[in-house]
Design an enzyme around this catalytic site. Structure first.
Site, mmCIF file in Angstrom:
data_model
loop_
_atom_site.group_PDB
_atom_site.id
_atom_site.type_symbol
_atom_site.label_atom_id
_atom_site.label_comp_id
_atom_site.label_asym_id
_atom_site.label_seq_id
_atom_site.Cartn_x
_atom_site.Cartn_y
_atom_site.Cartn_z
ATOM 1 N N GLY A 1 105.843 22.186 103.845
ATOM 2 C CA GLY A 1 106.129 23.408 103.482
ATOM 3 C C GLY A 1 104.883 23.646 101.942
ATOM 4 O O GLY A 1 103.945 24.503 101.675
ATOM 5 N N THR A 2 105.408 22.972 101.114
ATOM 6 C CA THR A 2 105.147 22.658 99.980
ATOM 7 C C THR A 2 103.274 22.792 99.611
ATOM 8 O O THR A 2 102.515 23.433 99.181
ATOM 9 C CB THR A 2 105.595 21.846 99.038
ATOM 10 N N ASN B 1 116.000 30.465 99.520
ATOM 11 C CA ASN B 1 116.425 29.632 99.801
ATOM 12 C C ASN B 1 118.100 29.477 99.196
ATOM 13 O O ASN B 1 119.206 28.600 99.995
ATOM 14 C CB ASN B 1 116.038 28.268 99.667
ATOM 15 N N GLY C 1 109.096 22.399 109.113
ATOM 16 C CA GLY C 1 108.639 21.625 109.957
ATOM 17 C C GLY C 1 110.603 21.512 110.273
ATOM 18 O O GLY C 1 111.551 21.658 110.603
ATOM 19 N N THR D 1 93.495 12.613 109.649
ATOM 20 C CA THR D 1 93.889 12.682 111.480
ATOM 21 C C THR D 1 95.203 13.256 111.029
ATOM 22 O O THR D 1 96.274 13.672 110.155
ATOM 23 C CB THR D 1 93.849 11.170 111.501
ATOM 24 N N CYS E 1 123.560 20.966 86.804
ATOM 25 C CA CYS E 1 124.502 18.725 86.415
ATOM 26 C C CYS E 1 123.589 18.285 87.721
ATOM 27 O O CYS E 1 123.433 17.216 88.345
ATOM 28 C CB CYS E 1 125.835 19.036 86.490
#
Ligand SMILES: Cc1ncc(COP(=O)(O)O)c(C=O)c1O
Lengths: 274, 389
Positions: B71-72, B150, B199, B236, B324
């Protein structure tokens, strides 16, 4: 997931001495909800002037709770003089170590103990004096200086790990760097260096740094240093005068020249004598 | 002990059907899809089907689908593509609550020659749309707004925003990583130009992402090299993962119904019961426009990492909005942007469910949470017995 030692886990899952002593002799409160952790410590002295009971209430993460629990266990049976000698390192050691990002939890324990003792002795709170440097977490220059001195801190990140200062908006980073530099006896420098240097830039900076920062100090002791070559991150130098014959020349090189070059030019440099 | 996994916004289990479909491509069917021989070429045809499946899920054309490594990468590719194909424009608009994949790149660009507007949100996490529209200018190269958050599950009206942005002729990208498979979509009828997905949030493996690029959108590749992905993403192909992604795309078409009925009901039950049984607790985020699987609950006066570790003792997996757990000291940038008070932000837990969760698991969590919070509150100097904020 933090890597906590078994002792930290044990003191978190089975905290000792949770609570509040109603007829306390000393009480110390540090931290706040905003800061993400806070500790309220109370103790009661016995007839022998030793700490007979110590209790804590803590809001915070696992290591904050474990540090509080450890502290109460450590100080029971101690005189107040002995208890005030307990350092944050001692608390961390008692727990078999803390992740470095969590060292501030042990500092919180030490601070609470100190406050509670000051309360008992009727002293004004001298320790938290100073001028606020980190607005986000309300940390003063005195606190930062103390953490740097006591724990041998050398970077802003370490200061953040130990006393939280600089962990919020980061506006105070220049001032923290200034405090670190003053403690280490360095002349303050620009806070940020370019990340990747070209080789030419690197050689120029090393040469300039040697001229400006290192040679004068060596000259004072009747020595001198000459830059011979730079190969990648290997800096080859020749020592002259008293330095060369001085049996400590290795130490001088490693601990002085290299440290200074690492700080001022690039962390990756290694100094070699040729 | 099998974990009770309620951390599906972090990552999901690979569906058994997905794994099964992938396995041969790690062993017998190892050919390179670009090869001239039949052995490799056959892999190429399977990839083609996977691409069609993903396109089908999104209502897109197969040639609008680029496979990436995560995703990044999709987010980075989209943002860099928009900037490089509009080199004269130096302004970007995004939001204050993006995932670090967009947020940190935005901050980097702000320090490197771009003007970046971070649009604020309100107390419920709703986007200040007017602020966004007023920030649009002829200098704006790109608007990037996440579809769903998120941390809180709050859904932004990206379609509406995309239409306004299009009137200015500005590229619109959305990080849709959290919505794919949870709400239906049809990009053919949309004004969205670029769209990222990942994914591992929809039961495909980690390390496979997709970038949708609308036909006709100006593009510049991020990874340059070979001709793969039509020359828009060299390297690839990660054949097994792409095939897994294709299978997952078909699965979520079928499971979306379950997600929006049964999973939503489980989430609602969990949320309702926890709020009822635990005093001084509240939900973060827009209760109306929200992903069906997510609830972010603030338990006041206790700290998130401590909660998570006690939950861990029962094998319950979730996330916190607390600093934290991340090594930083301030609570999550999302909760701060919403103005969630510190008393609550530090003690926020995100539960995110999936189609694999059961009612028994939800009941177990409902039973275990109150004593955990109670135990930590009894230790907290800020908590008074019987206190309700
Ligand atoms: C909204 C959002 N965007 C982007 C990402 C990054 O995806 P990936 O982990 O595949 O790089 C995530 C995953 O945590 C996410 O939740």
């Amino acid at each position: 997931m933090w890597e906590y030692t078994d002792q930290v886990k044990d003191h978190f899952l089975n905290p000792r001495n949770v609570g509040f002593i109603d007829d306390y002799d000393g009480i110390g409160e540090v931290g706040s909800l905003a800061c993400g952790d806070a500790l309220k410590l109370t103790f009661k002295l016995g007839d022998d002037q030793r700490i007979a009971d110590a209790r804590f209430q803590t809001f915070g993460c696992a290591s904050a709770i474990a540090s509080s629990s450890a502290l109460t266990e450590m100080v029971k049976g101690l005189t107040l003089d002995e208890a005030s000698d307990v350092t944050n390192e001692d608390i961390a050691d008692f727990l078999g170590g803390l992740p470095k990002e969590k060292m501030h939890c042990s500092v919180m324990g030490r601070d609470a103990m100190e406050k509670a003792i000051s309360f008992y002795r009727g002293e004004a709170e001298t320790k938290i004096e100073g001028e606020i440097v980190c607005e986000c977490f309300g940390v003063t220059d005195v606190q930062i200086e103390r953490a740097v001195t006591e724990n041998g801190l050398t970077s802003i990140e370490e200061v953040t790990d130990y006393v939280k200062a600089g962990g919020g908006c980061e506006n105070c980073h220049d001032r923290i760097q200034f405090i670190i530099d003053s403690v280490l006896g360095n002349t303050p420098k620009a806070a940020k260096r370019p990340e990747a240097l070209t080789n030419i830039q690197k050689i120029k900076m090393i040469d300039a740094t040697l001229d400006r920062e290192i040679k004068p100090a060596l000259n004072q002791d009747g020595g001198d240093i000459e830059l011979v070559d730079v190969d990648g991150n290997r800096v080859m130098v020749k020592l002259r005068g008293t330095c060369a014959s001085c049996s400590k020349s290795q130490v001088t090189l490693k601990h002085y020249v290299e440290t200074r070059l690492k700080e001022l030019v690039s962390q990756d440099l290694v100094v070699e004598e040729v | 002990m099998n974990p009770i996994y309620m951390d599906n916004n972090a990552t999901t289990r690979v569906a058994p059907e997905v794994l099964e479909e992938m396995l041969p491509y790690f062993s017998d069917l190892y050919g390179n899809p670009s090869s001239m021989h039949t052995f490799g070429g056959n892999v190429g045809s399977t990839l083609k089907k996977a691409r069609e499946n993903v396109a089908g899920l999104l209502g897109a054309l197969p040639e609008e689908i680029l496979f990436t490594s995560c995703g990044t990468e999709s987010d980075s590719t989209a943002i860099h593509a928009a900037l490089r194909s509009n080199p004269e424009k130096k302004h970007i608009i995004t939001t204050r609550v993006e995932h670090p994949a967009v947020k940190n790149l935005g901050e980097y660009l702000a320090n490197n020659g771009y003007r970046v507007t971070f649009v604020p949100v309100d107390r419920d996490g709703r986007l200040d749309e007017d602020f966004l529209y007023k920030s649009l200018s002829d200098d704006t190269a790109l608007v990037s707004v996440m579809w769903a958050n998120n941390e809180t599950g709050t859904i932004f009206p990206v379609e509406k925003i995309a239409r306004k942005v299009r009137e200015w002729g500005i590229v619109f990208h959305t990080d849709a990583v959290q919505v794919v498979g949870k709400i239906p979509m049809n990009l053919a009828d949309s004004a969205i130009d670029m769209f990222s997905l990942s994914g591992h949030k929809l039961h495909a493996p980690k390390g496979i992402g997709v970038l949708y690029v609308r036909k006709g959108t100006k593009f510049a590749p991020f990874l340059m090299g070979g001709h793969q992905e039509g020359g828009r993403r060299a390297g690839t192909e990660n054949t097994a993962s792409i095939i897994g992604m294709g299978r997952a795309a078909r699965l979520v078409v079928d499971s979306m119904e379950d997600e929006n009925t049964r999973v939503r009901a489980l989430r609602d039950k969990l949320e309702k019961e926890l709020l009822k049984r635990i005093p001084a607790s509240m939900v973060n985020g827009d209760p109306e426009n929200r992903l069906p699987n997510t609830t972010s609950i603030a338990f006041e006066y206790v700290e998130g990492e401590a909660i998570l570790l006690l939950m861990d003792q029962h094998g319950i997996c979730a996330s916190s909005g607390s600093a934290c757990t991340s090594g930083s000291l301030e609570p999550s940038h999302v909760l701060r942007a919403m103005g969630v008070p510190f008393t609550a932000a530090h003690g926020t837990i995100r539960y995110s469910l999936s189609i694999y969760n059961t009612e028994e698991e939800v009941d177990f969590v409902i039973e275990k949470m109150p004593p955990i919070i109670e135990r930590l509150r009894r230790m907290s100097p800020f908590w008074k017995e019987g206190q309700i904020s």
